[in-house]
Write a protein that holds these residues in place. Structure first.
Motif, PDB file in Angstrom:
ATOM      1  N   GLU A   1     -71.759  25.123  40.740  1.00 55.44           N
ATOM      2  CA  GLU A   1     -72.953  24.275  40.667  1.00 55.44           C
ATOM      3  C   GLU A   1     -74.160  25.109  40.245  1.00 55.44           C
ATOM      4  OE1 GLU A   1     -72.774  23.296  44.723  1.00 55.44           O
ATOM      5  OE2 GLU A   1     -71.490  21.555  44.439  1.00 55.44           O
ATOM      6  N   GLY A   2     -75.054  24.485  39.465  1.00 54.16           N
ATOM      7  CA  GLY A   2     -76.293  25.165  39.137  1.00 54.16           C
ATOM      8  C   GLY A   2     -76.234  25.973  37.865  1.00 54.16           C
ATOM      9  N   MET A   3     -75.530  25.466  36.874  1.00 52.56           N
ATOM     10  CA  MET A   3     -75.429  26.181  35.609  1.00 52.56           C
ATOM     11  C   MET A   3     -75.498  25.187  34.462  1.00 52.56           C
ATOM     12  SD  MET A   3     -72.659  29.006  34.456  1.00 52.56           S
ATOM     13  CE  MET A   3     -71.236  28.066  33.969  1.00 52.56           C
ATOM     14  N   ALA A   4     -76.209  25.560  33.393  1.00 52.63           N
ATOM     15  CA  ALA A   4     -76.189  24.774  32.161  1.00 52.63           C
ATOM     16  C   ALA A   4     -76.027  25.761  31.015  1.00 52.63           C
ATOM     17  CB  ALA A   4     -77.459  23.947  32.010  1.00 52.63           C
ATOM     18  N   THR A   5     -75.681  25.256  29.862  1.00 53.93           N
ATOM     19  CA  THR A   5     -75.220  26.085  28.770  1.00 53.93           C
ATOM     20  C   THR A   5     -76.038  25.830  27.512  1.00 53.93           C
ATOM     21  OG1 THR A   5     -73.010  25.949  29.712  1.00 53.93           O
ATOM     22  CG2 THR A   5     -73.141  26.660  27.423  1.00 53.93           C
ATOM     23  N   VAL A   6     -76.198  26.874  26.702  1.00 54.54           N
ATOM     24  CA  VAL A   6     -76.841  26.697  25.393  1.00 54.54           C
ATOM     25  C   VAL A   6     -75.813  27.027  24.302  1.00 54.54           C
ATOM     26  CG1 VAL A   6     -79.163  27.197  26.261  1.00 54.54           C
ATOM     27  CG2 VAL A   6     -77.714  29.070  25.408  1.00 54.54           C
ATOM     28  N   ASN A   7     -76.222  26.904  23.072  1.00 63.77           N
ATOM     29  CA  ASN A   7     -75.321  27.116  21.926  1.00 63.77           C
ATOM     30  C   ASN A   7     -74.808  28.563  21.893  1.00 63.77           C
ATOM     31  OD1 ASN A   7     -73.918  26.719  19.554  1.00 63.77           O
ATOM     32  ND2 ASN A   7     -75.727  26.424  18.271  1.00 63.77           N
ATOM     33  N   ILE A   8     -73.691  28.750  21.235  1.00 64.78           N
ATOM     34  CA  ILE A   8     -73.081  30.060  21.042  1.00 64.78           C
ATOM     35  C   ILE A   8     -74.108  31.027  20.421  1.00 64.78           C
ATOM     36  CG2 ILE A   8     -71.278  31.267  19.744  1.00 64.78           C
ATOM     37  CD1 ILE A   8     -69.735  28.499  19.833  1.00 64.78           C
ATOM     38  N   ASP A   9     -74.264  32.179  21.008  1.00 63.03           N
ATOM     39  CA  ASP A   9     -75.167  33.230  20.521  1.00 63.03           C
ATOM     40  C   ASP A   9     -76.638  32.856  20.604  1.00 63.03           C
ATOM     41  OD1 ASP A   9     -73.088  34.962  19.930  1.00 63.03           O
ATOM     42  OD2 ASP A   9     -72.927  34.357  17.853  1.00 63.03           O
ATOM     43  N   ASN A  10     -76.970  31.757  21.302  1.00 65.66           N
ATOM     44  CA  ASN A  10     -78.362  31.316  21.353  1.00 65.66           C
ATOM     45  C   ASN A  10     -79.125  32.019  22.479  1.00 65.66           C
ATOM     46  OD1 ASN A  10     -80.769  30.035  21.058  1.00 65.66           O
ATOM     47  ND2 ASN A  10     -80.025  27.987  21.567  1.00 65.66           N
ATOM     48  N   GLY A  11     -79.280  33.311  22.358  1.00 63.61           N
ATOM     49  CA  GLY A  11     -80.046  34.070  23.335  1.00 63.61           C
ATOM     50  C   GLY A  11     -81.471  33.555  23.424  1.00 63.61           C
TER      51      GLY A  11
ATOM     52  N   VAL B   1     -68.744  32.681  37.927  1.00 65.84           N
ATOM     53  CA  VAL B   1     -68.767  33.567  39.081  1.00 65.84           C
ATOM     54  C   VAL B   1     -70.211  33.775  39.542  1.00 65.84           C
ATOM     55  CG1 VAL B   1     -68.168  35.855  39.928  1.00 65.84           C
ATOM     56  CG2 VAL B   1     -66.631  34.675  38.357  1.00 65.84           C
ATOM     57  N   MET B   2     -71.089  33.961  38.577  1.00 62.75           N
ATOM     58  CA  MET B   2     -72.506  34.186  38.870  1.00 62.75           C
ATOM     59  C   MET B   2     -73.112  32.995  39.608  1.00 62.75           C
ATOM     60  SD  MET B   2     -74.561  36.690  37.956  1.00 62.75           S
ATOM     61  CE  MET B   2     -74.528  37.288  36.263  1.00 62.75           C
ATOM     62  N   ALA B   3     -72.871  31.795  39.079  1.00 60.77           N
ATOM     63  CA  ALA B   3     -73.465  30.608  39.694  1.00 60.77           C
ATOM     64  C   ALA B   3     -72.953  30.432  41.117  1.00 60.77           C
ATOM     65  CB  ALA B   3     -73.172  29.367  38.855  1.00 60.77           C
ATOM     66  N   GLY B   4     -71.759  30.920  41.405  1.00 61.36           N
ATOM     67  CA  GLY B   4     -71.250  30.855  42.773  1.00 61.36           C
ATOM     68  C   GLY B   4     -71.891  31.888  43.682  1.00 61.36           C
ATOM     69  N   LEU B   5     -72.512  32.904  43.101  1.00 61.54           N
ATOM     70  CA  LEU B   5     -73.080  33.995  43.899  1.00 61.54           C
ATOM     71  C   LEU B   5     -74.571  33.857  44.153  1.00 61.54           C
ATOM     72  CD1 LEU B   5     -71.227  37.069  42.307  1.00 61.54           C
ATOM     73  CD2 LEU B   5     -70.909  36.195  44.623  1.00 61.54           C
ATOM     74  N   VAL B   6     -75.293  33.172  43.247  1.00 63.60           N
ATOM     75  CA  VAL B   6     -76.745  33.072  43.412  1.00 63.60           C
ATOM     76  C   VAL B   6     -77.146  31.630  43.694  1.00 63.60           C
ATOM     77  CG1 VAL B   6     -77.077  35.011  41.836  1.00 63.60           C
ATOM     78  CG2 VAL B   6     -77.284  32.674  40.984  1.00 63.60           C
ATOM     79  N   GLU B   7     -78.372  31.423  44.144  1.00 58.94           N
ATOM     80  CA  GLU B   7     -78.802  30.064  44.450  1.00 58.94           C
ATOM     81  C   GLU B   7     -79.786  29.488  43.451  1.00 58.94           C
ATOM     82  OE1 GLU B   7     -79.656  29.325  48.544  1.00 58.94           O
ATOM     83  OE2 GLU B   7     -77.930  30.543  49.133  1.00 58.94           O
ATOM     84  N   ASN B   8     -80.288  30.328  42.569  1.00 55.18           N
ATOM     85  CA  ASN B   8     -81.187  29.813  41.553  1.00 55.18           C
ATOM     86  C   ASN B   8     -80.410  29.429  40.294  1.00 55.18           C
ATOM     87  OD1 ASN B   8     -83.569  29.821  42.977  1.00 55.18           O
ATOM     88  ND2 ASN B   8     -83.916  32.014  42.607  1.00 55.18           N
ATOM     89  N   PRO B   9     -81.054  28.733  39.367  1.00 54.07           N
ATOM     90  CA  PRO B   9     -80.316  28.231  38.201  1.00 54.07           C
ATOM     91  C   PRO B   9     -79.798  29.360  37.308  1.00 54.07           C
ATOM     92  CG  PRO B   9     -82.439  27.124  38.402  1.00 54.07           C
ATOM     93  CD  PRO B   9     -82.444  28.257  39.396  1.00 54.07           C
ATOM     94  N   VAL B  10     -78.633  29.100  36.727  1.00 54.02           N
ATOM     95  CA  VAL B  10     -78.026  30.027  35.778  1.00 54.02           C
ATOM     96  C   VAL B  10     -77.980  29.356  34.401  1.00 54.02           C
ATOM     97  CG1 VAL B  10     -75.908  31.254  35.153  1.00 54.02           C
ATOM     98  CG2 VAL B  10     -76.613  31.117  37.552  1.00 54.02           C
TER      99      VAL B  10
END
Lengths: 253, 253, 253, 253, 253, 253, 253, 253
Positions: free
Chosen positions: G221-231, G184-193
């Motif tokens: 579009e515009g989102m990538a993911t890190v490991n679980i709990d990897n703040g 939802v966030m990536a659909g709302l903003v234009e910078n990377p999530v």
């Protein structure tokens, strides 16, 4: 106690009418609120009753034991923790506990053991599950031959016992880690093999999944598998098969 | 043909010495290069032989059939594709094909069918796997009662057949999707149930994993499970149990 | 308390203007920093509020309870540990705790219970999850019929209660291990069944995955599934359906 | 046709006695060998019948359609492949095919559509599953509002339709890939949401598992989930809920 | 061809200076755009080069073969489809194809085969993967003993070959389904065993995962495992070990 | 102690006849009831014995140590918990404990260490598993070079040690998390690499599965993998390879 | 401290020559035996250093802190348990601990915070992971806006903050359970999530796998993911992007 | 075309009023029935539009292209099959197809390419996914440097290109099989790395899961991951970061 036997006991005066009434009025089910007890089996075939204790409170188990005891059943409880046993032992002094197999038994009457079931393990660590299977088969009336630590990584240890194993009407093969005992066993004997994967192992054994898959995928003929660590289920079915073979099964019973 | 029978045939002149020699010299194994055939079982107990054809070439199957035929064995092939059958039929005109079960049979001599195995399915779509089980049990000498489409979502269809199912020495319960047939069945009968999960289903059935897990986790007593779609394995073990019950098992054989 | 009711109370002088202001100024959300509370629902339809307490600190739960209490809401907390309850009980003496279901309730006003939801379990061990469902449905205004330990391995225990279960507008079927209760149930009743898999089991039950898959793959019509051990979710939706059926749903409310 | 209606038709002479006999004598089940048909439901409540066609042969489906047609039932078949349809169309000229949803319908009598079910999709690719749900709900007598391509990555597309969706008694949320539509929807409406994960996606969507898990783990209240791609199941249950809400449910029936 | 050998050939005039220049100027990598070829190994130790062809176009493979051929290397390609071979055979007439193992070889010079590697399979269906291992070991200079269809379900077939297998410096054990061959083998021999799980099987074999887990969890000492169907990897490492044992390893090279 | 050595000691009077008899009469297996000990290996090749202690009781380990000690074997126990060590230390005062690697050693005679095995880790957290590998290789007679915390995220740390690593006959690469050390290593050295995934990590490392899969899927040549955290297995096989390379393997022994 | 700065300090006499020598002589790596410390980064760009403390002993962390302190680096430790902190606090009195985020900081010099990173959570339970991300970004020089408990089940809470979130150069979206916040966030903003799944949840959340899959499968579009709990990982990368946007990235540094 | 630009074109007469009206009246969404098109982005920032074509019909794609074309947008379609392209090419003669990347482009106006994104692959087989990333980044206005076949099994191939890679503002690392390229890369460069796992591999690569897990578990700092084979997602985010770095991001735009 079976219905026929109950009626005969009433007839012969061995059992008082009021006691017989008490037993029969519970039919078909006794509802304890938290449990619906089925007293049919005991009455139909004289087999004992079993209780899976893992996630029951000691109080709930106590209630169930009382109910079955009242009906004149032998009762066996599986997955009993030491603290559950301590609680129950105070209330049922005649209760017997097999700590390794985590089994309790409350016997109303002795059971004759017939035929032969072989219970084998791959390693020392698989013995607790194997004992659950062996005690279950004995509880329901099978003789049991225990053959432990004959895993396939030292195949000659198994081959040395083959003749002995072949004498059983049914073989229970208990193994963790790679779980290959069942396959080799089923290739060596002609009677059915019940394979029990155990959660013994680490890493990619995934709590017994590795052994389970090995057993399900066996290309040996004459083997079926029960749940991981389900010694009870294997012992129960081995006893069924053994009794069918001995002729003490449904045909004679 | 068993060894004892072979020797008696030689003695009575029913079999020529040279043919007996040919059979015996293959012992213990016949190495075809790509396959090591074990002729022991047939000689020991007169049971037929089986070939898993899934990933063998038609030429390899042909070689194996020839070898067993030469030994006087009945042979059954499983997982046979139509094109494999077409190739083999030209070379073995007496070959029989059961397309639904994907089974071929090349019979040297008839087999008496004794006792009773019940083969049940949850749905219509499980019938091919059930037929593999039923034909296997028949091939090895069991009578089979087929009871199809009695899944638990319409429980009364199953209850209507319970008395019939209870007559079997062993029950094969074949089910895909949620796979609950086995649990209900094992609660209704007193003889062993062999559960066969099938790959029937979609989505979260994961090619039969859902049914497999259901069966492994059954809290009903007296059930063990074979691999997904492994009708053969279930039929084989059901036959073993049936023969133990009938008394035509190893004790008499 | 709903907005209409609030305004009427102001009008009749039952509520002071300053208190009404305090309530209304929090709209639409009250931001506690660590939590954004939505007071809309309570105001729109008079339903109570719920808090998932599993990974919140006792202090955070305290803050949330205060906030809802201030708004005149009934509040229910789920997955409350005994030590959390002890902390909260000192601060909210009227707090009620259901330890088996791990639920707390802080009631501002009584809730009328209408219609009927049936909450059934396969075994004794599934009762805690079933109680979470039952208490949730009751909290939101449904009458609940509890029917426990009617698992499919003893199918007659379930059949004996079928007529009773059919009276409910919605059935919650709670089961671990093989999880087949839902399928059989959905085949027996005509109203919707919400299936709740539980983490009861061992080995290949994989913490409830086996029961979850069984339920998702059911070929019975009229069943949907919630997360493993999610008694709350099932009770919530059963209440929604029950209220739609009773006509006390949004149309009349 | 319901039993009451049947009897009235006999009484009024609208139905010949012989035809009524033919229908009633099939009770309770009609055994086609490969399928046991349950004609109860149609007789009890006038609902139509459904056939899951995925792994049935065209001949088997033909037999089942004939049997239901003979009973005066409306019948719907799901997961029908074009070649199955072609075969059946020749034998049932009045058969209707919805290729996108892979559904066939053989209508004996029209069905009134009442209330409202909203069927929503996240994307264009989810439409076939949504159509299966929508057509199922319509077949059983629900009005349906189709709202497609309102996925959460463009949340304003969904918000623009919220008022419309809130009018439905039950919402079906169909989504693949990340499957978040259900959660957002359940937070926006007050009636129950049935979530349907679809196998749309690639890579780590694992054939719909990603969407399934999203839906099961939703922290929104009032949602339950069916199997991946199970539009039928969602449509069936949405119709149940819709009829309960409309009051055309069991109370009046 | 090794660097030392190249320089000697220049010195003796066996190789023209211009050709030596062409070879040396490609060092350290030759960039074909879609591939960066490493010519170091061949130059360092005279070993041949290998190309994994699975997801390369025939044109890309052609380019790579040309490049290695130009350097005087032997080249082996794995996972080559028949249509790729047909394309390449037209361009490299001396190309050899082993269709079962899906391997191509383009030999610049013969390779001496030393020591002994045993390549064993559990079943007939595992032979293609075993051939990939055997041909790889031969390509890099090992003698290979092929011992097929000696799976553990007929353990005597394996025991009959134990002495022969013990003569190898390294054993490759190839097995699908339950994959137990490695464990039994590692218990029987004293040299290292490389286990190769194959994707042979069905149902819960999960494309080789069952065999893989069996091998990883083996309690036999002296075994390590490669990826499912990775005959190449096993053959490569078996050759390394064999050369270390023979003394033709890095010490002498 | 090997058989040849035993006989020579008898001949020279170094060992009394009665002691030799005691040792030989246990052949081939010593059955402790819960364990079948194989004394062959020690007698055949003078290697020490090992005991996997994870799920054995301290009393069982004590019995096994006594039995091997009596035979003149060196013994190593793996996965020994501190409390097991405390119990055993009282009974075997000469027992040595390596707490990080959880290994105990009970040495009858010293072992010469030859050749070179390199044991490398990606991170500091992988050291316990690496120590299990290193101590195992040393126990069986290999020299070991420990090279820790050279993971691929700082590739220059690894490159700085490459020359040193290349001197080993076999490399053990121990890594958790992404587990890429093995691939890079196998690309840098020419001797075999045994990769050991560790359970170090969190989240999607799934207890070592991530590292395991990385290692199995490596496109580097010359690497095989053992179970997660199986330092013992890697050390054992590295020692086998090292001895083959040194020439102290079976050929000379 | 960067190299240029170090040299300037020597030139101006601000740093003694001997101290500069000490720092420079550790280049490129400092080997503590159990850890190889890379001091390059700090010297190259003045960034601080980080230590993953999860499976290190307090003594090992102490050694690493000393080493970095000696070099004039700021150091941050992640996954620090309270007992580790207690040990370290005694040795480094200036150490700061953030218990919720389990982070320690040992600051040599202050860091300017520039630009803006938004760190958002779906629920209250996700805050610890979010704090790890926020503190990491701050440690490396980013300004951070914390926006907590704006999960998609109450979408209006998120929409109310959209304008604020759009001001950030990079957004970190932290969510457990169904994990839909990122989409939802990536659909709302234009910078990377950067999406961070958390292990918050139960049942079919599988320790964060559900949220992880949701995020990987997002169709936004515009989102990538890190490991679980990897703040930490998310905060690190958000800081990189923020610095690139601010122009304080490598171009100016 | 951005809104500001549109208005200017109207003002200068470059665009007719009626055309401007047509464009503006579609705001905010254009509902094609099967798709809701969002024309905001193009109007807000002049970026082009994208269509995921995998499971859309050619007719649906045609409709979407027409709609975007009408708005003056550049459009890119991903996952386009050759037969879809053939259909579309007839209707949009100016359509460009990149078959390896399965991308179509329909350009309304040229896009300036600024900054630098490096797109790297581990192997030749990863190139199609890398091309999807590269073309996406170019479509949105980034210059791209392609660096292929630099996988970690030949680490020197990667090290030789490090300086070149460091020049990019963002790196896309594409790798299948063990997927270690990202970790090594992130350790070598200081700008963000977007890792893309590919489905290249076999056996235990599980369609890209192995590479995905490797990337998620990387202990290198400064890397995030997208879905398996999601070159588009990586290219999109790399472009966002590149534009932020170049200053052509939201601040200047």
């Amino acid at each position: 106690m079976e219905i026929k036997e109950l009626l005969e006991k009433v007839k012969t005066g061995e059992m008082e009418l009021s006691r017989a009434e008490e037993i029969l009025k519970e039919l078909p089910y006794e509802n304890l609120g938290y449990a619906n007890l089925d007293h049919h089996r005991q009455l139909r075939n004289g087999y004992g009753e079993t209780v899976y204790c893992e996630s029951k409170t000691a109080e709930q188990i106590e209630g169930i034991l009382h109910s079955f005891q009242k009906m004149g059943s032998n009762v066996m409880g599986t997955r009993v923790k030491p603290e559950q046993y301590t609680y129950l032992k105070e209330r049922f002094p005649e209760l017997i506990y097999h700590p390794e197999a985590r089994i309790i038994m409350l016997m109303d009457h002795p059971v004759e053991q017939v035929g032969m079931v072989a219970v084998c393990t791959a390693g020392t660590s698989d013995i607790p599950v194997a004992e659950e299977a062996a005690l279950t088969a004995e509880f329901f009336g099978s003789r049991v031959d225990r053959i432990f630590d004959v895993g396939v990584a030292g195949i000659h240890r198994l081959l040395a016992r083959t003749e002995e194993i072949r004498k059983a009407n049914c073989v229970v093969a208990v193994a963790g880690m790679e779980g290959a005992l069942g396959s080799v066993m089923a290739g060596l004997v002609e009677n059915p093999v019940i394979a029990v994967p155990t959660s013994v192992g680490y890493g990619a054994s995934f709590g017994g999944v590795s052994a389970l898959l090995t057993m399900l995928n066996s290309c040996a003929e004459g083997m079926a598998t029960v749940n991981i660590d389900n010694g009870f289920g294997a012992g129960y079915m081995a006893n069924q098969i053994n009794h069918l073979a001995v002729g003490a099964g449904k045909k004679e019973a």
